[in-house]
Design a protein around this motif. Sequence first.
Motif, short mmCIF file in Angstrom:
data_model
loop_
_atom_site.label_atom_id
_atom_site.label_comp_id
_atom_site.label_asym_id
_atom_site.label_seq_id
_atom_site.Cartn_x
_atom_site.Cartn_y
_atom_site.Cartn_z
N GLY A 205 0.80 -1.24 0.17
CA GLY A 205 -0.13 0.23 0.00
C GLY A 205 0.79 1.20 0.22
O GLY A 205 0.88 2.00 0.89
N PRO A 223 -7.95 -1.43 -2.57
CA PRO A 223 -7.36 -1.33 -1.34
C PRO A 223 -6.48 -2.33 -1.31
O PRO A 223 -6.57 -3.25 -1.48
CB PRO A 223 -8.47 -1.59 -0.59
N GLU A 225 -4.07 -5.16 0.28
CA GLU A 225 -4.56 -6.42 1.33
C GLU A 225 -3.25 -6.65 2.23
O GLU A 225 -2.38 -7.24 2.17
CB GLU A 225 -4.82 -7.60 0.49
N THR A 226 -3.26 -5.83 3.33
CA THR A 226 -1.94 -5.65 4.22
C THR A 226 -2.61 -5.80 5.67
O THR A 226 -3.73 -5.64 6.06
CB THR A 226 -1.49 -4.28 4.02
N ASP A 229 -3.96 -2.86 8.82
CA ASP A 229 -5.33 -2.54 8.10
C ASP A 229 -5.59 -1.10 8.58
O ASP A 229 -6.85 -0.53 7.95
CB ASP A 229 -6.59 -3.55 8.91
N ARG A 232 -4.99 1.69 5.05
CA ARG A 232 -5.46 0.98 3.55
C ARG A 232 -6.06 2.23 2.81
O ARG A 232 -6.65 1.95 1.55
CB ARG A 232 -6.55 -0.01 3.81
#
Length: 307
Positions: A205, A223, A225-226, A229, A232
Amino acid sequence: METIRLQDIQEAALRLKPHVHRTPVLSSETLNLLCGRKLFFKAEHLQKTGSFKVRGAMNAALQLQAPRGLLTRSSGNHAQGVAFAARTLGLPCTVVMYEDASEVKKQAVRSYGATVVDAGVTHLNADQKVQELMDQTGFTFIHAYENLQVMAGQGTQALELIGQMEAPDAVLVAVGGGGMISGIATVLKSLWPDTQVIGVEPELGNDAQQSLRAGRRVSLAAPPETLADAVRPMSPGVLTFPVMQRLVDDILTVQEETILQAQHLMMRHLKQVVEPTAALPLAAVLEHFHLPERLALFVCGGNWLPE
């Protein structure tokens, strides 16, 4: 374009004093030895609501004139900050949260008396849902970072840090929409001009890093995907990005496995429960060996439970 000044943050600190904690600065000799650095952790995970976000939310809410209620959209920590501010001021509050947001954070928002609207809410339709609720309720919307009062409130943690330690070589700050790093950088570049302000993002991100390098706001395709959270957003804010361009020295990225490693190290050696986003600054120390010796790390939140 309007922006924030040091004076705005100093005034916010006075406004917030009755409502927020003055959080401590923590250290660990073991972590210092492991990292080959002197690390100072500004413990905003010990703030009311478990996150620095209450500073900005409360600062914005305290300056409203006779609001009917408060409304926001957030994955969790800002939601709790706005819900806490509403409860403090005796106002109703509605929070739009993504359907896949942390259940721990949803439950926390409800515990402050707010109504959570999450059914079918995604990053693509959340703004539409917010507008519908604004039209229905007449509540005042407080954005997580596209708000000068919010940005000023977030900067108050840097004012505290200045009274708690000597100037470090650099500070490391997690970056989402940019509200926190904008407030912090505004303070530090005024009062500690030789201290570097360095943002940290997940590799998945890195919209802020791309934006600074391109000289314009870059938006991710989706968004990220990490594990982190709380960071984001798909692009830096319209209000925050010019501040970041002017005052932030660099933005680093870190890998997902390093975020998890840093979170575990903080819990093991600082004996503190922190969420993955709060581990981004330490993850940068673990991955980027060029960083200077004395570092202050802003620990943004502790709203996390193991699954």
